[in-house]
Design a protein around this motif. Structure first.
Motif, short mmCIF file in Angstrom:
data_model
loop_
_atom_site.label_atom_id
_atom_site.label_comp_id
_atom_site.label_asym_id
_atom_site.label_seq_id
_atom_site.Cartn_x
_atom_site.Cartn_y
_atom_site.Cartn_z
N LEU A 1 68.15 56.86 41.46
CA LEU A 1 67.46 56.21 40.35
C LEU A 1 67.48 57.11 39.11
O LEU A 1 67.56 56.60 37.98
CB LEU A 1 66.02 55.87 40.73
N THR A 2 67.45 58.41 39.31
CA THR A 2 67.52 59.34 38.19
C THR A 2 68.82 59.18 37.42
O THR A 2 68.84 59.28 36.19
CB THR A 2 67.38 60.79 38.70
N ARG A 3 69.90 58.91 38.12
CA ARG A 3 71.17 58.68 37.43
C ARG A 3 71.04 57.55 36.41
O ARG A 3 71.52 57.67 35.28
CB ARG A 3 72.27 58.33 38.44
N GLY A 4 70.39 56.47 36.80
CA GLY A 4 70.21 55.35 35.88
C GLY A 4 69.30 55.69 34.72
O GLY A 4 69.52 55.24 33.59
N VAL A 5 68.26 56.50 34.98
CA VAL A 5 67.35 56.91 33.92
C VAL A 5 68.10 57.72 32.87
O VAL A 5 67.94 57.51 31.65
CB VAL A 5 66.18 57.73 34.50
N VAL A 6 68.93 58.66 33.31
CA VAL A 6 69.70 59.49 32.38
C VAL A 6 70.72 58.64 31.61
O VAL A 6 70.89 58.81 30.40
CB VAL A 6 70.39 60.65 33.13
N GLU A 7 71.37 57.73 32.31
CA GLU A 7 72.35 56.87 31.63
C GLU A 7 71.67 56.05 30.54
O GLU A 7 72.17 55.96 29.40
CB GLU A 7 73.01 55.94 32.64
N ARG B 1 72.48 67.55 39.72
CA ARG B 1 73.12 68.62 38.95
C ARG B 1 73.97 68.06 37.81
O ARG B 1 73.90 68.55 36.68
CB ARG B 1 73.94 69.51 39.88
N PHE B 2 74.77 67.02 38.08
CA PHE B 2 75.53 66.48 36.95
C PHE B 2 74.62 65.71 36.00
O PHE B 2 74.89 65.63 34.80
CB PHE B 2 76.75 65.68 37.40
N CYS B 3 73.52 65.17 36.52
CA CYS B 3 72.53 64.55 35.63
C CYS B 3 71.96 65.59 34.66
O CYS B 3 71.71 65.27 33.49
CB CYS B 3 71.40 63.92 36.43
N ALA B 4 71.76 66.82 35.14
CA ALA B 4 71.22 67.87 34.27
C ALA B 4 72.20 68.23 33.16
O ALA B 4 71.79 68.47 32.02
CB ALA B 4 70.88 69.11 35.10
N VAL B 5 73.49 68.25 33.47
CA VAL B 5 74.49 68.51 32.43
C VAL B 5 74.49 67.39 31.41
O VAL B 5 74.49 67.62 30.19
CB VAL B 5 75.89 68.69 33.04
N GLN B 6 74.48 66.14 31.89
CA GLN B 6 74.44 64.99 30.98
C GLN B 6 73.18 65.03 30.12
O GLN B 6 73.22 64.76 28.92
CB GLN B 6 74.49 63.70 31.79
N ARG C 1 94.46 61.21 29.16
CA ARG C 1 94.52 60.93 27.73
C ARG C 1 93.25 60.15 27.39
O ARG C 1 93.21 58.92 27.48
CB ARG C 1 95.77 60.14 27.38
N VAL C 2 92.21 60.88 27.03
CA VAL C 2 90.87 60.32 26.92
C VAL C 2 90.23 60.69 25.59
O VAL C 2 90.62 61.66 24.94
CB VAL C 2 89.98 60.81 28.09
N ARG C 3 89.21 59.93 25.21
CA ARG C 3 88.49 60.19 23.96
C ARG C 3 87.55 61.37 24.08
O ARG C 3 87.32 62.10 23.11
CB ARG C 3 87.69 58.95 23.55
N GLY C 4 86.97 61.54 25.25
CA GLY C 4 85.98 62.58 25.46
C GLY C 4 86.26 63.39 26.70
O GLY C 4 87.14 63.07 27.50
N TYR D 1 81.51 60.77 30.36
CA TYR D 1 80.82 61.44 31.47
C TYR D 1 79.86 60.48 32.19
O TYR D 1 79.66 60.58 33.41
CB TYR D 1 80.07 62.64 30.92
N LEU D 2 79.27 59.56 31.47
CA LEU D 2 78.33 58.61 32.09
C LEU D 2 79.01 57.68 33.07
O LEU D 2 78.33 56.98 33.84
CB LEU D 2 77.63 57.79 31.01
N ARG D 3 80.33 57.64 33.06
CA ARG D 3 81.06 56.77 33.97
C ARG D 3 81.27 57.42 35.32
O ARG D 3 82.13 57.01 36.08
CB ARG D 3 82.40 56.36 33.36
N GLN D 4 80.49 58.45 35.64
CA GLN D 4 80.52 59.04 36.97
C GLN D 4 80.42 57.91 38.00
O GLN D 4 79.70 56.94 37.80
CB GLN D 4 79.33 60.00 37.14
#
Length: 377
Positions: free
Chosen positions: A306-312, A238-243, A195-198, A347-350
């Motif tokens: 580090l890429t994860r943090g850049v995308v976030e 790969r999930f960074c690319a979707v984000q 039961r989520v907002r997104g 999604y950013l809460r990966q």
């Protein structure tokens, strides 16, 4: 789920990116529908399957497209993931899990497993990869006739809707293993807690695998293969690319929503410029992470971390800029800006973003992970 699929796609037709772009408008509309009434997005999946995008990145022996090399394949996947993410982040998450499974088959599948994969892709099958689980985790236990499973997976994206999933399971001895299980058993899926907002249409619930028999053909790879680096950690690109695709979609919507008055306002133009820089900067990092992962660069895991943090950071900045520039309209139901912001926020809460950034910082303090040819220290 059984869906028709077109004849295998050759290298002379439209590129995977062009095929995805041709679907973007329809996937956007379907994404809005599945956000309003969240169920497994059957029509969205069918749209991808009918275009053959569920098969493009499969092993060549399973009907996947032949690319010049691993780098070319990674860059094509980078583009497709972004386009699908722009259209609908929930579908992007499902598709990213599917191509993750295809890569695992490519790396670790035996000839008979690749032949089976080809046959189920003929039927339009989509896969997931489920590793998260409540304690004590999924166990692989011996029985009188072989092996079976006990336990359940949590945050199982597409539970009850996907055709199959690769799950991690712990044998009595040694590292955990990958097991192929049916994922379409609605009676085993519990989506009551989602039961989520997104990211509503991902259906990321619990899935009970207790009692599933496991034959030799269901065991993919050797013990510990799933967790092997650099592939395991580097695959985060790969999930960074979707984000990133979601951020690109938000930037596009922000631009379209700016009135003539806003475009004449230097403060609003400054916000838009900052959003452009954040989005394109993240894109450069994700693209580089994809290339490094493709060649199994030993430093690819730290680059991906580090890429994860850049995308976030880019996503958070663009969400703020869009909300400030567009104002109250950005929070109205039915507005794509609202949907994208809600989806990205979840999604950013990966798992483990702070830990990933910290581990990357440790590596960068030791050496410039960017590479020997351009090292600053």
């Amino acid at each position: 789920m059984t869906l028709a699929h077109p004849a295998p796609h050759g290298s002379t037709g439209p590129s995977p990116k062009d095929r995805a772009l041709a679907l973007q408008a329809r996937l956007e509309a379907l994404g809005e529908r599945y956000d309003a009434a969240p169920v497994f997005p059957v029509d969205s999946v069918r749209t991808l399957v009918d275009a053959g995008l569920h098969r493009v990145f499969a092993p060549v022996a399973a009907g996947g497209e032949g690319f010049v090399d691993a780098r070319a394949q990674a860059l094509a996947l980078y583009d497709v993931l972004r386009v699908i993410g722009r259209a609908d982040l929930s579908l992007g998450r499902l598709y990213e899990g599917h191509v993750n499974a295809l890569k695992l088959f490519d790396w670790y599948g035996r000839a008979d497993q690749i032949a089976w994969l080809s046959s189920v892709l003929d039927q339009g099958a989509l896969f997931g990869v489920w590793a998260t689980e409540p304690a004590p985790g999924v166990q692989l236990r011996p029985t009188g006739g072989g092996l079976d499973l006990v336990g359940e997976k949590s945050f199982a994206t597409g539970a009850g809707g996907l055709a199959y999933a690769l799950i991690t399971a712990q044998p009595e001895d040694g590292p955990r293993r990958l097991v192929v299980v049916p994922a379409d058993r609605a009676d085993r899926a519990d989506l009551g807690g989602w039961r989520v907002r997104g990211m509503r249409a991902t259906g990321s619930g619990r899935y009970d695998v207790t009692g599933f028999p496991v034959q030799t053909r269901d065991l993919l790879g050797a013990p510990g293969d799933y967790d092997r680096d650099p592939r395991f950690t580097a695959g985060a690109w790969r999930f960074c690319a979707v984000q990133l695709g979601g951020v690109e979609g938000l930037l596009t919507e922000m631009r379209a929503a700016l009135s003539d008055g806003a475009r004449a306002d230097p403060l609003q133009r400054a916000r838009f410029a900052e959003a452009v820089v954040a989005t394109r900067t993240a894109g450069l990092w994700v693209r580089e992470a994809a290339v490094r992962a493709a060649v199994d660069d030993p430093d690819a895991p730290d680059f991906a971390r580090l890429t994860r943090g850049v995308v976030e950071r880019a996503a958070l900045d663009v969400m703020e800029h869009a909300a400030r520039a567009v104002g109250t309209r950005s929070a109205f139901d039915g507005q794509r800006i609202d949907k994208i912001i809600r989806d990205l926020s979840l999604y950013l809460r990966q798992a483990g973003p702070d830990y990933a950034r910290d581990q990357a910082a440790i590596a960068w303090l030791e050496r410039d992970v960017w590479g020997r040819e351009d090292a600053l220290w």
